[in-house]
Design a protein around this motif. Sequence first.
Motif, PDB file in Angstrom:
ATOM      1  N   LEU A   1       0.836  -1.197   0.000  1.00 37.36           N
ATOM      2  CA  LEU A   1       0.000   0.000   0.000  1.00 37.36           C
ATOM      3  C   LEU A   1       0.876   1.255   0.000  1.00 37.36           C
ATOM      4  CD1 LEU A   1      -2.867   1.194   0.070  1.00 37.36           C
ATOM      5  CD2 LEU A   1      -2.775   1.039   2.565  1.00 37.36           C
ATOM      6  N   THR A   2       1.975   1.217   0.718  1.00 40.29           N
ATOM      7  CA  THR A   2       2.910   2.348   0.716  1.00 40.29           C
ATOM      8  C   THR A   2       3.473   2.580  -0.684  1.00 40.29           C
ATOM      9  OG1 THR A   2       3.455   2.007   3.036  1.00 40.29           O
ATOM     10  CG2 THR A   2       5.033   3.270   1.740  1.00 40.29           C
ATOM     11  N   ASP A   3       3.805   1.498  -1.391  1.00 41.36           N
ATOM     12  CA  ASP A   3       4.278   1.627  -2.771  1.00 41.36           C
ATOM     13  C   ASP A   3       3.217   2.314  -3.633  1.00 41.36           C
ATOM     14  OD1 ASP A   3       6.671   0.255  -2.173  1.00 41.36           O
ATOM     15  OD2 ASP A   3       5.807  -1.688  -2.740  1.00 41.36           O
ATOM     16  N   LEU A   4       1.969   1.906  -3.476  1.00 44.95           N
ATOM     17  CA  LEU A   4       0.869   2.505  -4.231  1.00 44.95           C
ATOM     18  C   LEU A   4       0.740   3.989  -3.910  1.00 44.95           C
ATOM     19  CD1 LEU A   4      -1.630   2.399  -6.073  1.00 44.95           C
ATOM     20  CD2 LEU A   4      -2.938   1.643  -4.065  1.00 44.95           C
ATOM     21  N   GLU A   5       0.775   4.334  -2.648  1.00 46.50           N
ATOM     22  CA  GLU A   5       0.644   5.729  -2.249  1.00 46.50           C
ATOM     23  C   GLU A   5       1.794   6.575  -2.784  1.00 46.50           C
ATOM     24  OE1 GLU A   5       0.072   5.550   1.999  1.00 46.50           O
ATOM     25  OE2 GLU A   5      -2.012   4.876   1.768  1.00 46.50           O
ATOM     26  N   ASN A   6       3.004   6.040  -2.772  1.00 50.29           N
ATOM     27  CA  ASN A   6       4.147   6.774  -3.316  1.00 50.29           C
ATOM     28  C   ASN A   6       3.984   6.993  -4.818  1.00 50.29           C
ATOM     29  OD1 ASN A   6       5.400   6.943  -0.807  1.00 50.29           O
ATOM     30  ND2 ASN A   6       6.628   5.108  -1.130  1.00 50.29           N
ATOM     31  N   LEU A   7       3.542   5.979  -5.523  1.00 52.41           N
ATOM     32  CA  LEU A   7       3.303   6.072  -6.963  1.00 52.41           C
ATOM     33  C   LEU A   7       2.259   7.144  -7.272  1.00 52.41           C
ATOM     34  CD1 LEU A   7       3.770   4.712  -9.822  1.00 52.41           C
ATOM     35  CD2 LEU A   7       1.798   3.287  -9.245  1.00 52.41           C
ATOM     36  N   LEU A   8       1.168   7.139  -6.522  1.00 52.03           N
ATOM     37  CA  LEU A   8       0.092   8.106  -6.745  1.00 52.03           C
ATOM     38  C   LEU A   8       0.500   9.525  -6.355  1.00 52.03           C
ATOM     39  CD1 LEU A   8      -2.890   5.888  -5.613  1.00 52.03           C
ATOM     40  CD2 LEU A   8      -2.416   6.696  -7.942  1.00 52.03           C
ATOM     41  N   THR A   9       1.314   9.662  -5.342  1.00 53.84           N
ATOM     42  CA  THR A   9       1.815  10.980  -4.951  1.00 53.84           C
ATOM     43  C   THR A   9       2.675  11.574  -6.063  1.00 53.84           C
ATOM     44  OG1 THR A   9       1.723  10.431  -2.597  1.00 53.84           O
ATOM     45  CG2 THR A   9       3.191  12.239  -3.238  1.00 53.84           C
ATOM     46  N   GLU A  10       3.541  10.764  -6.645  1.00 50.33           N
ATOM     47  CA  GLU A  10       4.377  11.222  -7.760  1.00 50.33           C
ATOM     48  C   GLU A  10       3.518  11.618  -8.959  1.00 50.33           C
ATOM     49  OE1 GLU A  10       7.475   8.463  -8.863  1.00 50.33           O
ATOM     50  OE2 GLU A  10       8.057   8.178  -6.773  1.00 50.33           O
ATOM     51  N   GLU A  11       2.531  10.796  -9.290  1.00 56.02           N
ATOM     52  CA  GLU A  11       1.654  11.101 -10.423  1.00 56.02           C
ATOM     53  C   GLU A  11       0.851  12.364 -10.156  1.00 56.02           C
ATOM     54  OE1 GLU A  11       0.064  10.680 -14.217  1.00 56.02           O
ATOM     55  OE2 GLU A  11       1.756   9.634 -13.312  1.00 56.02           O
ATOM     56  N   ALA A  12       0.373  12.533  -8.941  1.00 59.60           N
ATOM     57  CA  ALA A  12      -0.401  13.725  -8.586  1.00 59.60           C
ATOM     58  C   ALA A  12       0.443  14.985  -8.761  1.00 59.60           C
ATOM     59  CB  ALA A  12      -0.913  13.615  -7.158  1.00 59.60           C
ATOM     60  N   GLU A  13       1.685  14.938  -8.339  1.00 68.64           N
ATOM     61  CA  GLU A  13       2.570  16.090  -8.503  1.00 68.64           C
ATOM     62  C   GLU A  13       2.722  16.432  -9.982  1.00 68.64           C
ATOM     63  OE1 GLU A  13       6.224  15.251  -6.417  1.00 68.64           O
ATOM     64  OE2 GLU A  13       5.201  15.198  -4.482  1.00 68.64           O
ATOM     65  N   ALA A  14       2.888  15.419 -10.812  1.00 70.94           N
ATOM     66  CA  ALA A  14       3.036  15.644 -12.259  1.00 70.94           C
ATOM     67  C   ALA A  14       1.756  16.230 -12.859  1.00 70.94           C
ATOM     68  CB  ALA A  14       3.411  14.338 -12.955  1.00 70.94           C
ATOM     69  N   LEU A  15       0.603  15.858 -12.305  1.00 73.88           N
ATOM     70  CA  LEU A  15      -0.689  16.342 -12.809  1.00 73.88           C
ATOM     71  C   LEU A  15      -1.109  17.677 -12.205  1.00 73.88           C
ATOM     72  CD1 LEU A  15      -2.631  12.953 -12.692  1.00 73.88           C
ATOM     73  CD2 LEU A  15      -1.916  14.182 -14.767  1.00 73.88           C
ATOM     74  N   GLY A  16      -0.410  18.110 -11.173  1.00 70.65           N
ATOM     75  CA  GLY A  16      -0.769  19.366 -10.516  1.00 70.65           C
ATOM     76  C   GLY A  16      -1.984  19.267  -9.618  1.00 70.65           C
ATOM     77  N   VAL A  17      -2.184  18.093  -9.018  1.00 72.05           N
ATOM     78  CA  VAL A  17      -3.280  17.903  -8.063  1.00 72.05           C
ATOM     79  C   VAL A  17      -2.709  17.401  -6.741  1.00 72.05           C
ATOM     80  CG1 VAL A  17      -4.982  17.445  -9.869  1.00 72.05           C
ATOM     81  CG2 VAL A  17      -3.795  15.528  -8.806  1.00 72.05           C
ATOM     82  N   GLN A  18      -3.496  17.513  -5.691  1.00 70.33           N
ATOM     83  CA  GLN A  18      -3.110  16.981  -4.386  1.00 70.33           C
ATOM     84  C   GLN A  18      -3.864  15.689  -4.138  1.00 70.33           C
ATOM     85  OE1 GLN A  18      -4.260  20.178  -1.741  1.00 70.33           O
ATOM     86  NE2 GLN A  18      -2.113  20.714  -1.428  1.00 70.33           N
ATOM     87  N   VAL A  19      -3.217  14.752  -3.476  1.00 71.20           N
ATOM     88  CA  VAL A  19      -3.891  13.520  -3.075  1.00 71.20           C
ATOM     89  C   VAL A  19      -3.756  13.341  -1.574  1.00 71.20           C
ATOM     90  CG1 VAL A  19      -3.744  12.266  -5.263  1.00 71.20           C
ATOM     91  CG2 VAL A  19      -1.837  12.143  -3.668  1.00 71.20           C
TER      92      VAL A  19
END
Length: 144
Positions: free
Chosen positions: A28-46
């Motif tokens: 789950l931590t791996d998933l959250e890290n992946l989504l945090t990186e993608e969110a930064e690239a998209l300009g959104v907060q998660v």
Amino acid sequence: MKRIVIINGPNLDRLGIREPDIYGDQTLTDLENLLTEEAEALGVQVQFYQSNHEGFIIDEIGEYADSEIFGLIINPGALTHTSLALHDALAGCDLPTIEVHISNIYRREEIRRHSLTAPACIGVISGLGFDGYIAALRHLAKLD
């Protein structure tokens, strides 16, 4: 900046341990890290929420209904197939929600092939592993 909440239901805290032949070996931590990186690239907060308790998830969704949250991504786990109460919480929060499943629920046991929560969502992604969460995040990020 858009804020999107990713909710993971029962047993998803055990990713990487529980049935890795179905759910993979990432955590789950791996998933959250992946989504945090993608969110930064998209300009959104998660922000992330995980619980093994149906009522806690429902309470959490209720908190988002009158907040600054833009949308939800939810993997309800087994609650997908059993919880009318979770459906009602999603339907009542009036937020664009995408249901995600790591495994393809339509290739699994008969009971897992029907989602009670899907009708309360704008879309469902099933069977793409962690990429399903990325697709959901990208879709919500481009909505107005």
